[in-house]
Design a protein around this motif. Structure first.
Motif, PDB file in Angstrom:
ATOM      1  N   UNK A  22       0.831  -1.287   0.110  1.00  0.00           N
ATOM      2  CA  UNK A  22      -0.177  -0.068   0.041  1.00  0.00           C
ATOM      3  C   UNK A  22       0.908   0.992   0.112  1.00  0.00           C
ATOM      4  N   UNK A  23       0.283   2.495  -0.440  1.00  0.00           N
ATOM      5  CA  UNK A  23       1.313   3.542  -0.495  1.00  0.00           C
ATOM      6  C   UNK A  23       0.638   4.507   0.544  1.00  0.00           C
ATOM      7  N   UNK A  24       1.475   4.914   1.405  1.00  0.00           N
ATOM      8  CA  UNK A  24       1.253   5.922   2.627  1.00  0.00           C
ATOM      9  C   UNK A  24       1.069   7.408   2.134  1.00  0.00           C
ATOM     10  N   UNK A  51       3.252  18.140 -25.393  1.00  0.00           N
ATOM     11  CA  UNK A  51       3.018  16.471 -24.628  1.00  0.00           C
ATOM     12  C   UNK A  51       2.643  16.820 -23.340  1.00  0.00           C
ATOM     13  N   UNK A  52       1.613  15.926 -22.871  1.00  0.00           N
ATOM     14  CA  UNK A  52       1.346  15.796 -21.401  1.00  0.00           C
ATOM     15  C   UNK A  52       2.412  14.995 -20.677  1.00  0.00           C
ATOM     16  N   UNK A  53       2.598  15.356 -19.386  1.00  0.00           N
ATOM     17  CA  UNK A  53       3.446  14.723 -18.533  1.00  0.00           C
ATOM     18  C   UNK A  53       2.861  14.317 -17.039  1.00  0.00           C
ATOM     19  N   UNK A  54       2.812  13.374 -16.650  1.00  0.00           N
ATOM     20  CA  UNK A  54       2.390  12.928 -15.399  1.00  0.00           C
ATOM     21  C   UNK A  54       3.407  12.193 -14.546  1.00  0.00           C
ATOM     22  N   UNK A  55       3.648  13.041 -13.503  1.00  0.00           N
ATOM     23  CA  UNK A  55       4.608  12.350 -12.412  1.00  0.00           C
ATOM     24  C   UNK A  55       3.972  12.419 -11.035  1.00  0.00           C
ATOM     25  N   UNK A  56       4.521  11.472 -10.301  1.00  0.00           N
ATOM     26  CA  UNK A  56       4.287  11.337  -8.994  1.00  0.00           C
ATOM     27  C   UNK A  56       5.339  11.054  -7.935  1.00  0.00           C
ATOM     28  N   UNK A  57       4.944  11.447  -6.735  1.00  0.00           N
ATOM     29  CA  UNK A  57       5.877  10.961  -5.555  1.00  0.00           C
ATOM     30  C   UNK A  57       5.176  10.143  -4.782  1.00  0.00           C
ATOM     31  N   UNK A  58       5.463   9.077  -4.136  1.00  0.00           N
ATOM     32  CA  UNK A  58       5.003   8.080  -3.460  1.00  0.00           C
ATOM     33  C   UNK A  58       5.736   7.935  -2.245  1.00  0.00           C
ATOM     34  N   UNK A  59       5.352   7.556  -1.101  1.00  0.00           N
ATOM     35  CA  UNK A  59       6.081   7.211   0.013  1.00  0.00           C
ATOM     36  C   UNK A  59       5.483   5.814   0.471  1.00  0.00           C
ATOM     37  N   UNK A  60       6.287   4.850   0.818  1.00  0.00           N
ATOM     38  CA  UNK A  60       5.783   3.647   1.439  1.00  0.00           C
ATOM     39  C   UNK A  60       6.495   3.257   2.683  1.00  0.00           C
ATOM     40  N   UNK A  61       6.257   2.528   3.525  1.00  0.00           N
ATOM     41  CA  UNK A  61       6.846   2.122   4.886  1.00  0.00           C
ATOM     42  C   UNK A  61       7.870   1.195   4.315  1.00  0.00           C
ATOM     43  N   UNK A 116       8.342   3.801  11.915  1.00  0.00           N
ATOM     44  CA  UNK A 116       8.776   2.858  10.930  1.00  0.00           C
ATOM     45  C   UNK A 116       9.377   4.016   9.763  1.00  0.00           C
ATOM     46  N   UNK A 117      10.779   3.721   9.302  1.00  0.00           N
ATOM     47  CA  UNK A 117      11.172   4.438   8.126  1.00  0.00           C
ATOM     48  C   UNK A 117      10.472   4.261   6.858  1.00  0.00           C
ATOM     49  N   UNK A 118      10.435   5.531   6.143  1.00  0.00           N
ATOM     50  CA  UNK A 118       9.740   5.470   4.870  1.00  0.00           C
ATOM     51  C   UNK A 118      10.744   5.550   3.797  1.00  0.00           C
ATOM     52  N   UNK A 119      10.245   5.234   2.661  1.00  0.00           N
ATOM     53  CA  UNK A 119      11.163   5.440   1.438  1.00  0.00           C
ATOM     54  C   UNK A 119      10.272   6.277   0.565  1.00  0.00           C
ATOM     55  N   UNK A 120      10.790   7.328  -0.077  1.00  0.00           N
ATOM     56  CA  UNK A 120       9.942   8.176  -1.244  1.00  0.00           C
ATOM     57  C   UNK A 120      10.562   7.729  -2.615  1.00  0.00           C
TER      58      UNK A 120
END
Length: 131
Positions: A22-24, A51-61, A116-120
Motif C-alpha cells: 500500500x502507498x502511504x 505533450x502531457x506529462x504525469x509524474x508522482x511521488x509516493x512514500x511507502x513504509x 517506521x522508516x519510509x522510502x520516497x
C-alpha cells in the motif's frame, strides 16, 4: 459525533496484477502545457499543445522486502501500475483508477529515530485513466 466516512480503500503498487505494497503518501503532478502562438498582426492567434506529462511521488513504509522490490524495479527500469485496493465498502473518490506503465526515476529513504522508516519514490506514469 463519529466520522461517517471510513477510508477502507487505498492506493496500492501493483506488479503484474498482484499487490506489492500500500502507498502511504501519493502526490501527483499533471503537466498539460499549452503555449500561445503570436503573429505579426495580433497576439494569441492560436495555441500549440505540447505533450502531457504525469509524474508522482509516493512514500511507502520500509518494512520487509518492499523497498528492495521497488528498488529492483527502478534499477531494471521495469514498469508497474497503481491500483485501488478496497478493504470493504465503496468510499474511494474514484470507482477505479488506472495508472499504468509507471516507472521509478529516483529513490530516497528517510530514517527516523522512532517509528517506521519510509522510502520516497519519484515516478513517471505514461498512462493515467481516471474512471
Amino acid at each position: 459525533m463519529p466520522d461517517a466516512l471510513k477510508w477502507d480503500t487505498r492506493l496500492t503498487v501493483m506488479l503484474n496484477g498482484t499487490p506489492v505494497t500500500p502507498i502511504d503518501s501519493f502526490n501527483p503532478t499533471f503537466n498539460v502545457p499549452v503555449q500561445p502562438l503570436h503573429s505579426l498582426e495580433a497576439d494569441n492567434v492560436a495555441h500549440i499543445v505540447q505533450p502531457q506529462v504525469f509524474t508522482f511521488t509516493m512514500a511507502v513504509k520500509a518494512i520487509g522486502t518492499v523497498v528492495a522490490t521497488l528498488t529492483g524495479l527502478a534499477l531494471s527500469s521495469s514498469r508497474f501500475s497503481i491500483g485501488v485496493q478496497q478493504g470493504k465498502g465503496s468510499d474511494w473518490t474514484f470507482k477505479n483508477v488506472a495508472f499504468n506503465d509507471c516507472y521509478i526515476t529516483s529513490v530516497a529513504s528517510t530514517i527516523v529515530i522512532d517509528g517506521v522508516p519510509t522510502t520516497t519514490f519519484n515516478c513517471i506514469c505514461l498512462q493515467a485513466v481516471p474512471a
